[in-house]
Design an enzyme around this catalytic site. Structure first.
Site, PDB file in Angstrom:
ATOM      1  N   SER A 191       0.819  -1.209   0.000  1.00 54.95           N
ATOM      2  CA  SER A 191       0.000   0.000   0.000  1.00 54.95           C
ATOM      3  C   SER A 191       0.855   1.262   0.000  1.00 54.95           C
ATOM      4  CB  SER A 191      -0.938   0.008   1.209  1.00 54.95           C
ATOM      5  OG  SER A 191      -0.207   0.154   2.421  1.00 54.95           O
ATOM      6  N   ALA A 224      -2.303   0.462  10.351  1.00 59.93           N
ATOM      7  CA  ALA A 224      -1.639  -0.844  10.406  1.00 59.93           C
ATOM      8  C   ALA A 224      -1.702  -1.577   9.055  1.00 59.93           C
ATOM      9  CB  ALA A 224      -2.288  -1.702  11.495  1.00 59.93           C
ATOM     10  N   PRO A 225      -0.607  -2.244   8.685  1.00 60.03           N
ATOM     11  CA  PRO A 225       0.671  -2.393   9.412  1.00 60.03           C
ATOM     12  C   PRO A 225       1.649  -1.238   9.221  1.00 60.03           C
ATOM     13  CG  PRO A 225       0.761  -3.669   7.413  1.00 60.03           C
ATOM     14  CD  PRO A 225      -0.626  -3.093   7.466  1.00 60.03           C
ATOM     15  N   GLY A 226       1.297  -0.256   8.350  1.00 57.04           N
ATOM     16  CA  GLY A 226       2.142   0.920   8.297  1.00 57.04           C
ATOM     17  C   GLY A 226       2.668   1.320   6.935  1.00 57.04           C
ATOM     18  N   GLY A 227       2.041   0.874   5.845  1.00 57.80           N
ATOM     19  CA  GLY A 227       2.527   1.227   4.512  1.00 57.80           C
ATOM     20  C   GLY A 227       2.525   2.720   4.256  1.00 57.80           C
ATOM     21  N   ASP A 243      -4.740   3.144  14.791  1.00 57.73           N
ATOM     22  CA  ASP A 243      -5.282   1.844  14.387  1.00 57.73           C
ATOM     23  C   ASP A 243      -5.287   0.918  15.591  1.00 57.73           C
ATOM     24  OD1 ASP A 243      -5.766  -0.756  13.077  1.00 57.73           O
ATOM     25  OD2 ASP A 243      -5.280   0.312  11.226  1.00 57.73           O
ATOM     26  N   ASP A 263     -10.290   4.064  17.151  1.00 62.13           N
ATOM     27  CA  ASP A 263     -11.070   4.015  15.915  1.00 62.13           C
ATOM     28  C   ASP A 263     -10.690   5.215  15.051  1.00 62.13           C
ATOM     29  OD1 ASP A 263     -12.944   4.004  13.906  1.00 62.13           O
ATOM     30  OD2 ASP A 263     -14.690   4.134  15.214  1.00 62.13           O
ATOM     31  N   ASP A 279      -6.611   5.236   4.643  1.00 61.80           N
ATOM     32  CA  ASP A 279      -6.800   4.120   3.710  1.00 61.80           C
ATOM     33  C   ASP A 279      -7.710   3.064   4.340  1.00 61.80           C
ATOM     34  OD1 ASP A 279      -6.519   2.631   1.410  1.00 61.80           O
ATOM     35  OD2 ASP A 279      -4.646   1.691   2.018  1.00 61.80           O
ATOM     36  N   LYS A 308     -13.686   3.599  -1.212  1.00 63.75           N
ATOM     37  CA  LYS A 308     -13.933   2.241  -1.691  1.00 63.75           C
ATOM     38  C   LYS A 308     -15.272   2.205  -2.419  1.00 63.75           C
ATOM     39  CE  LYS A 308     -13.747  -2.339  -1.817  1.00 63.75           C
ATOM     40  NZ  LYS A 308     -12.878  -3.068  -2.747  1.00 63.75           N
TER      41      LYS A 308
END
Length: 358
Positions: A191, A224-227, A243, A263, A279, A308
């Site tokens: 990502s 998460a995970p941190g892209g 996150d 959240d 994202d 989305k």
């Protein structure tokens, strides 16, 4: 020239065609589109006396979301097994092509092309074809005389090339609208490429430091995970990663990241930051209103977020989200710029960028 070739993500041909048809109609120009299914290509044909050139003069590519790149279509050139260079020269002569219109050419392939032989041919053909065209006065001898406009040859296969002209001031700076990016081994997820592409598409290259430099502060919602957090850290930013999931340990060890388990839709910073990125995969209208809350509340100056899209009525959903964003910004009486694009690294989502200009 009455036709334009549109390039988009394969599977989104209808959205790209509908978008340009609506944009053209808003300018008083009318036409129809023919999608080349799952090839990422759409032929858009003007139905009135106006030319395709006039349409491209009125509609900036930057205002389109699903169309990544485009060019004016001169026509389809049959390619024989022998002397393909000669075939292109004769085709252009028959089309009353003026050699001063372009100083260079590019060969293109469909995004879904899997024929390696065709790819190798496309690369090797550029030099002899350019030489032959110049000798026949079909290409300008120097770049200054053509103002950067470019002759385009889209190879559908070994037998057919769609020949066209791309305008220097209204085309993507990237071939077919796709930046060529590489994922570093240290990135926590793929990502990361999406945010990098968004910056390349939305931020002028000569202003990168203005937007991204100087030790700015950022918030990554749904990190998460941190892209995306990793990309922000690469720019020297101090990042709050929001996150409930775990973050990449190596990323946390940089000292540039504070992990807040919360959240992403509910959390807000105590002080305003420079960037908010998001994202989170959720309902697009919910995410659009989240972005409005941050920008309208002056919690950030810049934001990049993904919407989305549903499986059906993707274009219609984008129009609803666009209206939510534009109406919300107008009601907040903020001077902002909104841009959106279906990026190469997007799938069923589109990426939006808002910046406050006040």
């Amino acid at each position: 020239m009455q036709q334009i070739m549109l390039m988009c993500r394969p599977g989104f041909e209808t959205e790209a065609g509908q978008e340009l048809m609506d944009s053209a109609a808003a300018c008083g120009l009318f036409g129809y589109f023919q999608p080349i299914r799952n090839a990422g290509l759409v032929r858009f044909t003007l139905g009135g006396p106006e030319s395709a050139f006039e349409l491209m003069q009125r509609i900036p590519l930057d205002e389109l979301v699903f169309v990544r790149d485009w060019f004016l279509v001169i026509g389809d050139c049959p390619l024989p097994a022998r002397d393909r260079v000669g075939a292109v020269i004769e085709f252009l002569r028959g089309a009353d092509w003026q050699g001063s219109l372009a100083s260079r050419l590019e060969t293109r392939l469909t995004e879904t092309n899997e024929d390696r032989d065709l790819g190798n041919f496309a690369r090797k053909w550029v030099a002899p074809l350019s030489r032959g065209l110049r000798e026949a006065d079909m290409l300008a001898q120097d770049s200054a005389s053509a103002k950067g406009d470019r002759l385009e040859l889209l190879l559908l296969d070994f037998e057919t090339a769609v020949v066209g002209l791309s305008l220097a001031d209204n085309r993507s700076p990237f071939p077919q609208g796709i930046p060529r990016l590489r994922l570093p081994a240290s990135a926590p997820s793929r990502s990361a490429l999406k945010l990098e592409e968004a910056w390349k598409v939305f931020i002028p290259e000569d202003r990168y430091l203005d937007y991204l430099g100087g030790g700015r502060k950022a918030v990554d919602l749904g990190a998460a995970p941190g892209g995306w957090t990793w990309q922000l850290v690469q720019q020297g930013m101090m990042v709050t990663a929001v996150d409930n999931g775990p973050m990449n340990p190596e990323l946390m060890a940089t000292g540039h990241v504070e992990h807040v388990r919360a959240d992403g839709y509910a959390w807000r910073p105590k002080r305003a930051v420079d960037w908010m990125v998001c994202d989170i995969v959720d309902k697009p209208r919910k995410t659009a209103r989240l972005a409005l809350d941050w920008v309208g509340g002056k919690l950030c100056r810049y934001t990049v977020f993904n919407l989305k899209l549903p499986m059906k009525k993707r274009y219609e959903e984008w129009l609803i989200c666009r209206d939510i964003l534009l109406q919300g910004l107008a009601e907040a009486e903020l001077n902002c710029r909104l841009r959106a694009r279906h990026l190469y690294h997007d799938r069923e989502e589109i990426t939006c960028f808002i910046e406050r200009l006040d």
